[in-house]
Motif scaffolding. Structure first.
Motif, PDB file in Angstrom:
ATOM      1  N   SER A  51      41.833  66.031  61.264  1.00  0.00           N
ATOM      2  CA  SER A  51      42.784  65.492  61.902  1.00  0.00           C
ATOM      3  C   SER A  51      42.911  65.324  63.473  1.00  0.00           C
ATOM      4  O   SER A  51      41.642  66.294  64.227  1.00  0.00           O
ATOM      5  N   GLU A 103      45.131  63.712  58.477  1.00  0.00           N
ATOM      6  CA  GLU A 103      46.304  63.097  59.198  1.00  0.00           C
ATOM      7  C   GLU A 103      47.156  62.035  58.685  1.00  0.00           C
ATOM      8  O   GLU A 103      48.152  61.837  58.768  1.00  0.00           O
ATOM      9  N   SER A 104      46.121  60.992  58.518  1.00  0.00           N
ATOM     10  CA  SER A 104      46.637  59.389  58.135  1.00  0.00           C
ATOM     11  C   SER A 104      46.234  59.117  56.763  1.00  0.00           C
ATOM     12  O   SER A 104      45.544  59.546  56.023  1.00  0.00           O
ATOM     13  N   ASP A 157      50.940  62.866  58.292  1.00  0.00           N
ATOM     14  CA  ASP A 157      51.705  61.677  58.587  1.00  0.00           C
ATOM     15  C   ASP A 157      52.003  60.848  57.338  1.00  0.00           C
ATOM     16  O   ASP A 157      51.613  59.793  57.403  1.00  0.00           O
ATOM     17  N   GLY A 173      55.222  64.483  53.662  1.00  0.00           N
ATOM     18  CA  GLY A 173      54.197  65.013  54.596  1.00  0.00           C
ATOM     19  C   GLY A 173      53.844  66.287  54.359  1.00  0.00           C
ATOM     20  O   GLY A 173      54.401  67.047  53.340  1.00  0.00           O
TER      21      GLY A 173
END
Length: 603
Positions: free
Chosen positions: A77, A124-125, A149, A156
């Motif tokens: 992240s 994170e994504s 996210d 999440g």
């Protein structure tokens, strides 16, 4: 052989682990804000009590998911509040954090997760999820991947793990949090891999206690609880960022996290930290940006005079007599006209910064101290849990990387190599006993860096042992000395010195795209000018030559850069030219720009 060490100021716990810090904070400083968290664009405080509760909630979810003591859990992240939360949650579950740069390629992700044997990953994504999934077939030990996210509400990582751990008793969390001992691994941090595959450095809880504890004690005025704060914008996956995370929790002082430096000025203004951590490129850009703005506003001469005064004032502070009356008067005038505005750009409250990762440069160090913002330069490696030396706040020697951290001994070997000894060192490379035996010989860590110690124990790094170039004439050249000076020029983005086995020293230079546009406008060049259209422009080459001349001033004639080539492209992480911590991969650059290097030596 020369050696210098300082006694420890912090007593490392004989047992226990880093989760003891957040429990202590909640008990002793329950209502003190230990974290700053950005919510809908506004900073909100997170108290010690609240942070402990949020860490334990996520740790319960990890335990429920089957994460066991000693398991490795990857964390991929950008720098943000959840990074710190999950780092401590992984430790609370008794596991080991494996940081992964968020810019890592699929091949790098596969290597780090596979080599470490990670059983789970927090990313994170959606892009990160796709990267992991693309290599998941080659990661048989990886069971779970959680995304911070997530697009779907309630999906999440925090929400999913909170729900999963709802039935885990507090007693189970307490037992897990106490399972790791001081000499157990806290993290496996993979080196940047400038010369080959990244190696996993095993850093124990003891190493972080010794590192952060002694740093906080020696820099006590910069870590005052309820008064001081730190804004972290360095990658948390880098060991320097992790040190700051742990040191802030240890003090404790309020820690704010932002993902990058794109909007750094605005972030500094809103958070108003008292201490800033950065790499030299950050401080170079602040200086170059301020100078460029002054020139655009027709105040370039005033800025240059103010900068000259600041440097002279700082240099005078290091002399027995100090600044003269005339210099003090000029300094006071420029403080009202220039220096106050520069300090405001840096948030307005900070009087100190800590710089690491590369050489800051003596001139820039004096400039910042002269404007009332002291940048304390330090030195360290992943293997030393970040800093192994730093300039003390009360006895700075600009141009050096400071004295050994308390509890650390630095030795200069007969060949000039810097050797280290202390509790802050790594215990070895994961799954790599050969490399461990080579690096940790006779109780000393062999850094591969070349340096000197002065009579007061201040260390100066002069280059890398493996990066020393030997010209055809037999002259040894340390590239970093020249490169750092050339790179300090506003027009220069990167510089790589070449010349191994060649008749003279040359350099490959890339241009700073942001500053190039300003320079082109000021010099009447076409609005759409680029490095490609200007690389042979006589005015631009003369300006780059001035940067090269500044670099050459630091070395002998035989070591100086005789010819250079301006490149039309950048050294990028995506192309494999630089690491996430901005270190040059010289072998890759040399291969990709072999024709440009040959051109230096033709004719």
């Amino acid at each position: 052989m020369r050696e210098f060490g300082l006694p420890a100021l912090y007593e490392v716990p004989s047992d226990g682990n880093l989760t003891d810090l957040i429990r202590r904070n909640a008990a002793q400083y329950p209502d003190v804000a230990v974290m700053g968290r950005k919510v809908a664009g506004t900073w909100t405080d997170v108290t010690a009590t609240q942070f402990l509760a949020e860490v334990r909630t996520v740790a319960k979810g990890l335990i429920a998911a089957g994460v066991r003591p000693g398991d490795r859990v990857a964390l991929m992240s950008r720098t943000r509040y959840e990074w710190v939360q999950f780092d401590f949650a992984i430790w609370t579950a008794g596991a080991v954090t494996v940081p992964v740069y968020e810019t890592s390629s699929a091949e790098q992700v596969q290597w780090i997760l596979g080599d470490s044997g990670a059983v789970a990953a927090i990313v994170e994504s959606g892009e990160h999820v796709a990267t992991v999934e693309s290599v998941r077939g080659r990661l048989p030990g990886l069971r779970d991947v959680w995304q911070l996210d997530a697009e779907t509400p309630g999906e999440g990582a925090v929400a999913r793990l909170t729900a999963a751990g709802a039935e885990i008793p507090d007693a189970t969390v307490d037992e897990r949090a106490a399972s790791a001992k001081a000499d157990d691994p806290a993290t496996i941090v993979y080196t940047s891999g400038t010369t080959g595959r990244p190696k996993g450095c095993l850093l124990t809880h003891r190493a972080f206690f010794a590192e952060a504890g002694n740093a906080v004690e020696r820099l006590k005025p910069l870590f005052r609880t309820s008064e001081c704060s730190i804004l972290l914008f360095l990658p948390a996956a880098h060991v320097f960022g992790r040190l700051i995370e742990v040191a802030a929790v240890m003090a404790p002082v309020k820690l704010g996290c932002v993902p990058d430096i794109k909007n750094l000025t605005d972030e500094l203004a809103s958070f108003q930290p008292t201490l800033i951590l950065g790499v030299p490129r950050v401080f170079e850009k602040v200086y170059n940006g301020a100078r460029a703005k002054a020139q655009a506003d027709g105040k370039g001469r005033i800025f240059d005079r103010a900068a000259h005064t600041a440097i002279a004032y700082s240099r005078a502070l290091s002399t027995p007599r100090g600044p003269s009356l005339g210099l003090r008067i000029r300094h006071t005038v420029f403080d009202r006209l220039v220096y106050r505005k520069l300090r405001a750009v840096l948030g307005g409250r900070a009087e100190h910064a800590i710089s690491g990762g590369a050489a800051l440069g003596e001139r820039l160090g004096h400039f910042y101290r002269g404007i009332g913002f002291t940048v304390l330069e330090g030195y360290g490696l992943t293997e030393s849990c970040a800093a192994t030396s730093f300039n003390p706040w009360d006895r700075q020697k600009i141009g050096t990387v400071g004295q050994p951290m308390p509890g650390t001994v630095i030795r200069i070997a007969d060949d000039g190599e810097v050797l280290l000894h202390g509790d802050h060192l790594f215990t070895g490379y994961w799954n790599n006993p050969e490399a461990t035996a080579e690096a940790l010989a006779d109780g000393w860590f062999h850094t591969g860096d070349i340096g000197t110690l002065d009579e007061d124990g201040y260390l100066t790094i002069t280059g890398r042992k493996k990066e020393i170039l030997v010209t055809a004439g037999g002259k040894n050249v340390a590239p970093a000395v020249i490169e750092d000076r050339i790179r300090a020029h506003a027009l220069v983005a990167e510089c790589m010195v070449v010349g191994d086995g060649r008749p003279f020293v040359g350099a490959l230079i890339t241009l700073d795209e942001e500053f190039l546009g300003r320079w082109a406008k000021e010099h009447g060049k076409p609005a759409a000018s680029t490095a490609a259209t200007l690389r042979l422009d006589p005015e631009l080459l003369a300006e780059v030559q001035r940067a090269v001349d500044e670099g050459n001033a630091a070395v002998s004639k035989a070591e100086s850069v005789r010819k250079f080539r301006v490149l039309t492209s950048q050294f990028t992480e995506d192309a494999g030219h630089i690491t996430p911590s901005l270190k040059l991969k010289r072998n890759v650059v040399a291969k990709d720009f072999a024709d440009e290097i040959e051109a230096i030596y033709q004719g």
